[in-house]
Design an enzyme around this catalytic site. Structure first.
Site, PDB file in Angstrom:
ATOM      1  N   GLY A  12     -34.048 -60.032 -31.830  1.00  0.00           N
ATOM      2  CA  GLY A  12     -35.451 -59.977 -31.459  1.00  0.00           C
ATOM      3  C   GLY A  12     -36.210 -61.288 -31.471  1.00  0.00           C
ATOM      4  O   GLY A  12     -37.419 -61.293 -31.669  1.00  0.00           O
ATOM      5  N   SER A  13     -35.536 -62.413 -31.224  1.00  0.00           N
ATOM      6  CA  SER A  13     -36.272 -63.680 -31.235  1.00  0.00           C
ATOM      7  C   SER A  13     -37.275 -63.747 -30.082  1.00  0.00           C
ATOM      8  O   SER A  13     -38.387 -64.260 -30.261  1.00  0.00           O
ATOM      9  CB  SER A  13     -35.326 -64.883 -31.218  1.00  0.00           C
ATOM     10  OG  SER A  13     -34.686 -65.022 -29.971  1.00  0.00           O
ATOM     11  N   ASN A  14     -36.925 -63.243 -28.921  1.00  0.00           N
ATOM     12  CA  ASN A  14     -37.890 -63.229 -27.813  1.00  0.00           C
ATOM     13  C   ASN A  14     -39.017 -62.228 -28.096  1.00  0.00           C
ATOM     14  O   ASN A  14     -40.180 -62.486 -27.767  1.00  0.00           O
ATOM     15  CB  ASN A  14     -37.216 -62.916 -26.476  1.00  0.00           C
ATOM     16  CG  ASN A  14     -36.657 -64.160 -25.831  1.00  0.00           C
ATOM     17  OD1 ASN A  14     -37.319 -65.176 -25.743  1.00  0.00           O
ATOM     18  ND2 ASN A  14     -35.403 -64.079 -25.394  1.00  0.00           N
ATOM     19  N   LYS A  65     -28.319 -40.480 -19.690  1.00  0.00           N
ATOM     20  CA  LYS A  65     -29.292 -41.569 -19.609  1.00  0.00           C
ATOM     21  C   LYS A  65     -30.648 -41.012 -19.190  1.00  0.00           C
ATOM     22  O   LYS A  65     -31.686 -41.412 -19.714  1.00  0.00           O
ATOM     23  CB  LYS A  65     -28.831 -42.629 -18.603  1.00  0.00           C
ATOM     24  CG  LYS A  65     -29.845 -43.767 -18.428  1.00  0.00           C
ATOM     25  CD  LYS A  65     -29.423 -44.753 -17.364  1.00  0.00           C
ATOM     26  CE  LYS A  65     -28.382 -45.646 -17.927  1.00  0.00           C
ATOM     27  NZ  LYS A  65     -28.619 -47.065 -17.770  1.00  0.00           N
ATOM     28  N   MET A  90     -29.922 -54.269 -24.193  1.00  0.00           N
ATOM     29  CA  MET A  90     -28.560 -54.326 -23.690  1.00  0.00           C
ATOM     30  C   MET A  90     -28.126 -53.074 -22.927  1.00  0.00           C
ATOM     31  O   MET A  90     -26.965 -52.690 -22.955  1.00  0.00           O
ATOM     32  CB  MET A  90     -27.593 -54.612 -24.847  1.00  0.00           C
ATOM     33  CG  MET A  90     -27.890 -55.923 -25.569  1.00  0.00           C
ATOM     34  SD  MET A  90     -28.011 -57.361 -24.482  1.00  0.00           S
ATOM     35  CE  MET A  90     -26.297 -57.583 -24.062  1.00  0.00           C
ATOM     36  N   ARG A  91     -29.063 -52.451 -22.236  1.00  0.00           N
ATOM     37  CA  ARG A  91     -28.748 -51.293 -21.393  1.00  0.00           C
ATOM     38  C   ARG A  91     -29.333 -51.526 -20.011  1.00  0.00           C
ATOM     39  O   ARG A  91     -30.412 -52.098 -19.881  1.00  0.00           O
ATOM     40  CB  ARG A  91     -29.385 -50.019 -21.951  1.00  0.00           C
ATOM     41  CG  ARG A  91     -28.870 -49.636 -23.276  1.00  0.00           C
ATOM     42  CD  ARG A  91     -29.295 -48.229 -23.683  1.00  0.00           C
ATOM     43  NE  ARG A  91     -28.485 -47.863 -24.813  1.00  0.00           N
ATOM     44  CZ  ARG A  91     -27.233 -47.426 -24.741  1.00  0.00           C
ATOM     45  NH1 ARG A  91     -26.671 -47.224 -23.591  1.00  0.00           N
ATOM     46  NH2 ARG A  91     -26.566 -47.168 -25.835  1.00  0.00           N
ATOM     47  N   LEU A  92     -28.620 -51.037 -19.022  1.00  0.00           N
ATOM     48  CA  LEU A  92     -29.187 -51.043 -17.670  1.00  0.00           C
ATOM     49  C   LEU A  92     -30.296 -49.995 -17.614  1.00  0.00           C
ATOM     50  O   LEU A  92     -30.138 -48.888 -18.125  1.00  0.00           O
ATOM     51  CB  LEU A  92     -28.122 -50.720 -16.623  1.00  0.00           C
ATOM     52  CG  LEU A  92     -27.108 -51.819 -16.326  1.00  0.00           C
ATOM     53  CD1 LEU A  92     -26.053 -51.303 -15.356  1.00  0.00           C
ATOM     54  CD2 LEU A  92     -27.782 -53.051 -15.770  1.00  0.00           C
ATOM     55  N   ILE A  93     -31.389 -50.344 -16.989  1.00  0.00           N
ATOM     56  CA  ILE A  93     -32.494 -49.405 -16.812  1.00  0.00           C
ATOM     57  C   ILE A  93     -32.122 -48.460 -15.677  1.00  0.00           C
ATOM     58  O   ILE A  93     -31.695 -48.901 -14.604  1.00  0.00           O
ATOM     59  CB  ILE A  93     -33.804 -50.152 -16.488  1.00  0.00           C
ATOM     60  CG1 ILE A  93     -34.173 -51.117 -17.615  1.00  0.00           C
ATOM     61  CG2 ILE A  93     -34.938 -49.184 -16.214  1.00  0.00           C
ATOM     62  CD1 ILE A  93     -34.540 -50.478 -18.918  1.00  0.00           C
ATOM     63  N   HIS A 109     -33.058 -63.746 -18.806  1.00  0.00           N
ATOM     64  CA  HIS A 109     -31.600 -63.884 -18.895  1.00  0.00           C
ATOM     65  C   HIS A 109     -31.253 -65.350 -19.155  1.00  0.00           C
ATOM     66  O   HIS A 109     -31.832 -66.234 -18.522  1.00  0.00           O
ATOM     67  CB  HIS A 109     -30.950 -63.401 -17.592  1.00  0.00           C
ATOM     68  CG  HIS A 109     -29.467 -63.398 -17.647  1.00  0.00           C
ATOM     69  ND1 HIS A 109     -28.754 -62.448 -18.349  1.00  0.00           N
ATOM     70  CD2 HIS A 109     -28.550 -64.246 -17.127  1.00  0.00           C
ATOM     71  CE1 HIS A 109     -27.454 -62.703 -18.238  1.00  0.00           C
ATOM     72  NE2 HIS A 109     -27.313 -63.792 -17.500  1.00  0.00           N
TER      73      HIS A 109
END
Length: 188
Positions: A12-14, A65, A90-93, A109
């Site tokens: 969670g740095s961003n 999903k 880390m999941r595709l929306i 990214h």
């Protein structure tokens, strides 16, 4: 101020950089929710420490999903979320959220896309022996790191760079470029 949710899966740095920018009134956004698919991730502790509500879940506990994205959509609607900001999610929306938030989901990214999409972009760049990599901010679409590019900034790779030193250089750029770019988007 636009209401945003940040989606993250790890350290969670961003997330921290965006939340702190918001608290300093340098980010014109009300971060009203963290969505995390890893309830034990450090980002959850960061959010709770900052008083930001958390919705965490485990994807494997849902039949599909669509099912967990429907629950996320309900949480977002309850809070009036207008934008989704991905910060190491880390999941595709999927289509459930894409259809509701088309052109209002943004991702960051650690490469100059289209080079090195997907996981471990820093490792990919080092393995390829390139001299320049960077950071890309883009809209999210159905693919993996394939959406329209909003902003990019390069980062030089020096001969002495390791994965750790390169990651620190990239994160320094991310923590500056992401809030600036989000402000520009939200002010449109």
């Amino acid at each position: 101020m636009k209401k945003v949710a940040i989606f993250a899966s790890g350290n969670g740095s961003n997330f921290q950089a965006l939340a702190e920018a918001s608290l300093r009134k340098e980010l014109n956004a009300d971060i009203c929710l963290l969505v995390c698919d890893q309830p034990e991730a450090y980002v959850v502790k960061r959010a709770r420490h900052l008083g930001i509500p958390v919705f965490s879940f485990r994807a494997k506990e849902y039949p599909s999903k669509e099912a967990f994205e429907n629950e996320i959509a309900l949480e977002l609607a309850k809070r009036g979320v207008e934008w989704i900001i991905l910060a190491g999610y880390m999941r595709l929306i999927g289509s459930t959220l894409l259809n509701r938030y088309r052109n209002r989901i943004v991702n960051i990214h650690p490469s100059l896309l289209p080079a090195f999409p997907g996981k471990d972009a820093i490792g990919q760049a080092l393995d390829a022996g390139v001299k320049v990599t960077g950071v890309t901010i883009h809209f999210v679409d159905e693919g993996m790191d394939t959406g329209p590019i909003i902003a990019q900034q390069s980062v030089n790779i020096l001969a002495e760079d390791t994965r750790e030193t390169l990651q620190k250089k990239i994160q320094a750029v991310e923590h500056e470029l992401y809030p600036k770019t989000i402000n520009e988007l939200l002010d449109e």
